[in-house]
Write a protein that holds these residues in place. Structure first.
Motif, PDB file in Angstrom:
ATOM      1  N   ARG A   1      35.223  52.992  19.728  1.00 51.56           N
ATOM      2  CA  ARG A   1      34.209  53.905  19.211  1.00 51.56           C
ATOM      3  C   ARG A   1      33.053  53.097  18.634  1.00 51.56           C
ATOM      4  NH1 ARG A   1      33.162  59.676  18.093  1.00 51.56           N
ATOM      5  NH2 ARG A   1      31.611  59.661  16.447  1.00 51.56           N
ATOM      6  N   GLU A   2      31.834  53.473  18.982  1.00 50.69           N
ATOM      7  CA  GLU A   2      30.639  52.811  18.458  1.00 50.69           C
ATOM      8  C   GLU A   2      30.174  53.505  17.180  1.00 50.69           C
ATOM      9  OE1 GLU A   2      28.537  51.228  22.604  1.00 50.69           O
ATOM     10  OE2 GLU A   2      27.621  52.844  21.432  1.00 50.69           O
ATOM     11  N   TYR A   3      29.768  52.692  16.210  1.00 51.27           N
ATOM     12  CA  TYR A   3      29.168  53.198  14.968  1.00 51.27           C
ATOM     13  C   TYR A   3      27.882  52.429  14.700  1.00 51.27           C
ATOM     14  CZ  TYR A   3      33.845  55.092  14.114  1.00 51.27           C
ATOM     15  OH  TYR A   3      35.041  55.758  14.230  1.00 51.27           O
ATOM     16  N   TYR A   4      27.013  53.065  13.948  1.00 50.41           N
ATOM     17  CA  TYR A   4      25.817  52.385  13.465  1.00 50.41           C
ATOM     18  C   TYR A   4      25.915  52.243  11.953  1.00 50.41           C
ATOM     19  CZ  TYR A   4      23.576  52.917  18.007  1.00 50.41           C
ATOM     20  OH  TYR A   4      23.275  52.835  19.352  1.00 50.41           O
ATOM     21  N   TYR A   5      25.532  51.082  11.452  1.00 50.91           N
ATOM     22  CA  TYR A   5      25.507  50.872  10.011  1.00 50.91           C
ATOM     23  C   TYR A   5      24.155  50.314   9.603  1.00 50.91           C
ATOM     24  CZ  TYR A   5      26.300  45.805  10.739  1.00 50.91           C
ATOM     25  OH  TYR A   5      26.187  44.493  11.120  1.00 50.91           O
ATOM     26  N   ILE A   6      23.888  50.376   8.317  1.00 56.40           N
ATOM     27  CA  ILE A   6      22.610  49.915   7.786  1.00 56.40           C
ATOM     28  C   ILE A   6      22.845  49.141   6.493  1.00 56.40           C
ATOM     29  CG2 ILE A   6      21.203  51.778   8.750  1.00 56.40           C
ATOM     30  CD1 ILE A   6      21.415  53.137   6.000  1.00 56.40           C
ATOM     31  N   GLN A   7      21.866  48.366   6.123  1.00 55.49           N
ATOM     32  CA  GLN A   7      21.889  47.731   4.807  1.00 55.49           C
ATOM     33  C   GLN A   7      21.000  48.545   3.882  1.00 55.49           C
ATOM     34  OE1 GLN A   7      21.601  43.430   4.422  1.00 55.49           O
ATOM     35  NE2 GLN A   7      20.201  43.641   2.660  1.00 55.49           N
ATOM     36  N   ILE A   8      21.560  48.915   2.742  1.00 54.03           N
ATOM     37  CA  ILE A   8      20.808  49.676   1.741  1.00 54.03           C
ATOM     38  C   ILE A   8      20.692  48.827   0.479  1.00 54.03           C
ATOM     39  CG2 ILE A   8      20.736  51.756   0.318  1.00 54.03           C
ATOM     40  CD1 ILE A   8      22.256  53.230   2.446  1.00 54.03           C
ATOM     41  N   ASP A   9      19.488  48.620   0.035  1.00 49.50           N
ATOM     42  CA  ASP A   9      19.219  47.871  -1.195  1.00 49.50           C
ATOM     43  C   ASP A   9      18.792  48.851  -2.281  1.00 49.50           C
ATOM     44  OD1 ASP A   9      19.613  45.370   0.146  1.00 49.50           O
ATOM     45  OD2 ASP A   9      17.587  45.558   0.978  1.00 49.50           O
ATOM     46  N   GLY A  10      19.404  48.726  -3.443  1.00 51.74           N
ATOM     47  CA  GLY A  10      19.071  49.641  -4.536  1.00 51.74           C
ATOM     48  C   GLY A  10      19.640  49.167  -5.846  1.00 51.74           C
ATOM     49  N   LYS A  11      20.034  50.136  -6.689  1.00 51.18           N
ATOM     50  CA  LYS A  11      20.609  49.821  -7.998  1.00 51.18           C
ATOM     51  C   LYS A  11      21.976  50.472  -8.121  1.00 51.18           C
ATOM     52  CE  LYS A  11      16.174  49.372 -10.392  1.00 51.18           C
ATOM     53  NZ  LYS A  11      15.334  49.874 -11.516  1.00 51.18           N
ATOM     54  N   ASP A  12      22.908  49.757  -8.767  1.00 51.66           N
ATOM     55  CA  ASP A  12      24.249  50.288  -8.941  1.00 51.66           C
ATOM     56  C   ASP A  12      24.364  51.072 -10.241  1.00 51.66           C
ATOM     57  OD1 ASP A  12      24.406  48.399 -10.976  1.00 51.66           O
ATOM     58  OD2 ASP A  12      25.717  47.047  -9.846  1.00 51.66           O
ATOM     59  N   THR A  13      25.592  51.488 -10.590  1.00 47.85           N
ATOM     60  CA  THR A  13      25.784  52.324 -11.769  1.00 47.85           C
ATOM     61  C   THR A  13      25.463  51.592 -13.073  1.00 47.85           C
ATOM     62  OG1 THR A  13      28.135  51.691 -11.746  1.00 47.85           O
ATOM     63  CG2 THR A  13      27.537  53.761 -10.660  1.00 47.85           C
ATOM     64  N   ALA A  14      25.438  50.271 -13.017  1.00 50.92           N
ATOM     65  CA  ALA A  14      25.089  49.484 -14.202  1.00 50.92           C
ATOM     66  C   ALA A  14      23.591  49.225 -14.285  1.00 50.92           C
ATOM     67  CB  ALA A  14      25.852  48.156 -14.194  1.00 50.92           C
ATOM     68  N   GLY A  15      22.830  49.743 -13.299  1.00 49.44           N
ATOM     69  CA  GLY A  15      21.382  49.559 -13.295  1.00 49.44           C
ATOM     70  C   GLY A  15      20.944  48.224 -12.736  1.00 49.44           C
ATOM     71  N   LYS A  16      21.872  47.482 -12.119  1.00 49.18           N
ATOM     72  CA  LYS A  16      21.566  46.179 -11.557  1.00 49.18           C
ATOM     73  C   LYS A  16      21.230  46.294 -10.073  1.00 49.18           C
ATOM     74  CE  LYS A  16      24.623  43.684 -14.744  1.00 49.18           C
ATOM     75  NZ  LYS A  16      25.788  42.746 -14.837  1.00 49.18           N
ATOM     76  N   ALA A  17      20.435  45.367  -9.581  1.00 46.65           N
ATOM     77  CA  ALA A  17      20.111  45.334  -8.154  1.00 46.65           C
ATOM     78  C   ALA A  17      21.389  45.098  -7.354  1.00 46.65           C
ATOM     79  CB  ALA A  17      19.095  44.230  -7.876  1.00 46.65           C
ATOM     80  N   ALA A  18      21.549  45.859  -6.297  1.00 47.27           N
ATOM     81  CA  ALA A  18      22.771  45.754  -5.484  1.00 47.27           C
ATOM     82  C   ALA A  18      22.446  46.105  -4.042  1.00 47.27           C
ATOM     83  CB  ALA A  18      23.849  46.680  -6.016  1.00 47.27           C
ATOM     84  N   SER A  19      23.301  45.637  -3.137  1.00 45.68           N
ATOM     85  CA  SER A  19      23.086  45.858  -1.714  1.00 45.68           C
ATOM     86  C   SER A  19      24.428  46.150  -1.042  1.00 45.68           C
ATOM     87  CB  SER A  19      22.432  44.624  -1.081  1.00 45.68           C
ATOM     88  OG  SER A  19      22.269  44.807   0.301  1.00 45.68           O
ATOM     89  N   ILE A  20      24.422  47.068  -0.086  1.00 45.20           N
ATOM     90  CA  ILE A  20      25.630  47.365   0.690  1.00 45.20           C
ATOM     91  C   ILE A  20      25.271  47.499   2.166  1.00 45.20           C
ATOM     92  CG2 ILE A  20      26.937  48.506  -1.148  1.00 45.20           C
ATOM     93  CD1 ILE A  20      25.984  51.195   0.057  1.00 45.20           C
ATOM     94  N   LYS A  21      26.209  47.167   3.004  1.00 48.72           N
ATOM     95  CA  LYS A  21      26.120  47.466   4.431  1.00 48.72           C
ATOM     96  C   LYS A  21      27.125  48.581   4.698  1.00 48.72           C
ATOM     97  CE  LYS A  21      24.638  42.922   6.164  1.00 48.72           C
ATOM     98  NZ  LYS A  21      24.551  42.185   4.874  1.00 48.72           N
ATOM     99  N   VAL A  22      26.637  49.748   5.034  1.00 44.64           N
ATOM    100  CA  VAL A  22      27.481  50.938   5.085  1.00 44.64           C
ATOM    101  C   VAL A  22      27.281  51.678   6.405  1.00 44.64           C
ATOM    102  CG1 VAL A  22      25.699  52.305   3.894  1.00 44.64           C
ATOM    103  CG2 VAL A  22      28.085  53.084   3.881  1.00 44.64           C
ATOM    104  N   MET A  23      28.375  52.251   6.922  1.00 43.22           N
ATOM    105  CA  MET A  23      28.265  53.057   8.131  1.00 43.22           C
ATOM    106  C   MET A  23      27.360  54.263   7.881  1.00 43.22           C
ATOM    107  SD  MET A  23      32.089  53.104   9.811  1.00 43.22           S
ATOM    108  CE  MET A  23      32.841  51.588  10.444  1.00 43.22           C
ATOM    109  N   ALA A  24      26.484  54.527   8.825  1.00 49.56           N
ATOM    110  CA  ALA A  24      25.608  55.691   8.748  1.00 49.56           C
ATOM    111  C   ALA A  24      26.220  56.884   9.466  1.00 49.56           C
ATOM    112  CB  ALA A  24      24.248  55.355   9.362  1.00 49.56           C
ATOM    113  N   GLU A  25      27.500  56.766   9.829  1.00 46.46           N
ATOM    114  CA  GLU A  25      28.233  57.835  10.514  1.00 46.46           C
ATOM    115  C   GLU A  25      29.612  57.965   9.899  1.00 46.46           C
ATOM    116  OE1 GLU A  25      27.555  58.004  14.966  1.00 46.46           O
ATOM    117  OE2 GLU A  25      27.358  55.848  14.601  1.00 46.46           O
TER     118      GLU A  25
END
Length: 343
Positions: A142-166
């Motif tokens: 099965r094919e999936y697409y994922y993306i990198q999202i840069d933002g802030k976590d629950t502690a208000g710190k800069a954070a980044s994740i690579k997460v499936m968009a499906e």
């Protein structure tokens, strides 16, 4: 005198012939052949009606045999009323279900290679097709697409994740009225028991199934079995989505719309600014499907701290939602699954 005798003989002969002719052609009898034909026609019509009625009943039984709880109860009732052994009845239901599941599996294989474009859900204000990276799950190709999202976590710190968009789609189809309790394999629900919905929206999973823990964990605490970066049913190298991951998507640097920016702009009331691309996959709520294209739910790999052993944390979105909930819900519901790359 001779002449008169001849005339008298002729008259007698004529009368005799007339009586014979009259007696050989009797008037029609009301109870004769015509009436019999009508009665035969009635019997034929009645027989045909009875046969059609029987066929209709059989057809209704056939139709009801693919329903959820109703089919099971109707088969049990028929079994008890006809004195058929329960084992025989159960075997018939099992064989019927197996044939439908086999059909569904074939349909799923066909749909998986169809031209349905799942990437239409990715479209948004700030994200482009080039921002998504393709990944193939080696377990079922099965094919999936994922993306990198840069933002802030629950502690208000800069954070980044690579997460499936499906949403994840893995496992063997089971009926929505059943529990996912075969611990030897991954099992999934497809919305309305239609495998096309698994192809388009992903599977729906009970909490213990998502976690790949024993099915008993849906009714008792298994907190000691939860690991950091818990993989669950995600592919190797991926882990289950946490509330902190979702918080990063809501607070992505590119997201100006909050939770609305996490929802797809295609049919789910969002702008998809974050690129997270939530879709209205619906849910299995107490073994009843609802909410397709209107809501979506997903569990977190965290048990309840106050609700009891049968509860865990989860979030949800509706097509018009503005909040960012973290609720406690029953483990036996069937929800969507997202995976995050382990880094």
């Amino acid at each position: 005198m001779k002449y008169f005798a001849v005339l008298l003989f002729s008259a007698v002969l004529f009368v005799a012939c007339g009586d014979e002719s009259s007696s050989s052609a009797p008037a029609p009898d009301p109870s004769g052949e015509s009436s019999s034909t009508v009665e035969m026609a009635k019997e034929s019509s009645s027989s045909a009606a009875t046969k059609n009625s029987s066929s209709s009943v059989d057809g209704d039984k056939s139709s009801s045999s693919v329903k959820k709880e109703d089919s099971s109860s109707s088969v049990v009732n028929e079994s008890s009323s006809s004195a058929t052994p329960k084992s025989s009845s159960s075997e018939e239901v099992k064989q019927s279900s197996s044939s439908v599941v086999a059909s569904s599996s074939s349909e799923e294989e066909e749909l998986s290679s169809s031209s349905y474009d799942r990437t239409i859900a990715f479209k948004g204000v700030l994200w482009r097709a080039g921002d998504y990276i393709k990944f193939v799950d080696p377990r079922n190709s099965r094919e999936y697409y994922y993306i990198q999202i840069d933002g802030k976590d629950t502690a208000g710190k800069a954070a980044s994740i690579k997460v499936m968009a499906e949403n994840l789609d893995i496992g063997e189809f089971v009926w929505g009225f059943e529990d996912q309790e075969d611990d030897s394999k991954i099992e999934k629900y497809c919305y309305k028991n239609d495998t096309a919905n698994c192809n388009n929206y992903g599977g729906l999973y009970q909490w213990a199934e998502m976690m790949q823990l024993p099915s008993r964990c849906n009714t008792e605490s298994c907190a000691d079995l939860i690991k950091p970066n818990h993989q669950g049913i995600c592919p190797d190298g991926w882990r289950l989505l946490t509330y902190n991951d979702y918080y990063i998507a809501v607070h992505a640097n590119n997201n100006k719309d909050g939770v609305k920016g996490t929802r797809s702009a295609y049919g789910f009331g969002g702008s998809n600014d974050s690129g997270f691309s939530l879709i209205g996959a619906g849910s299995s709520w107490n073994h009843s499907f609802s909410g397709l294209n209107d809501n979506t739910y997903w569990f977190y790999p965290v048990e309840s701290s106050v609700g009891g052993d049968q509860f865990v944390h989860a979030s949800f979105q509706y097509s018009t939602a503005k909040g960012n909930p973290d609720e406690e819900v029953y483990k036996i519901h069937g929800f969507s699954v997202r995976c995050v790359m382990v880094e």
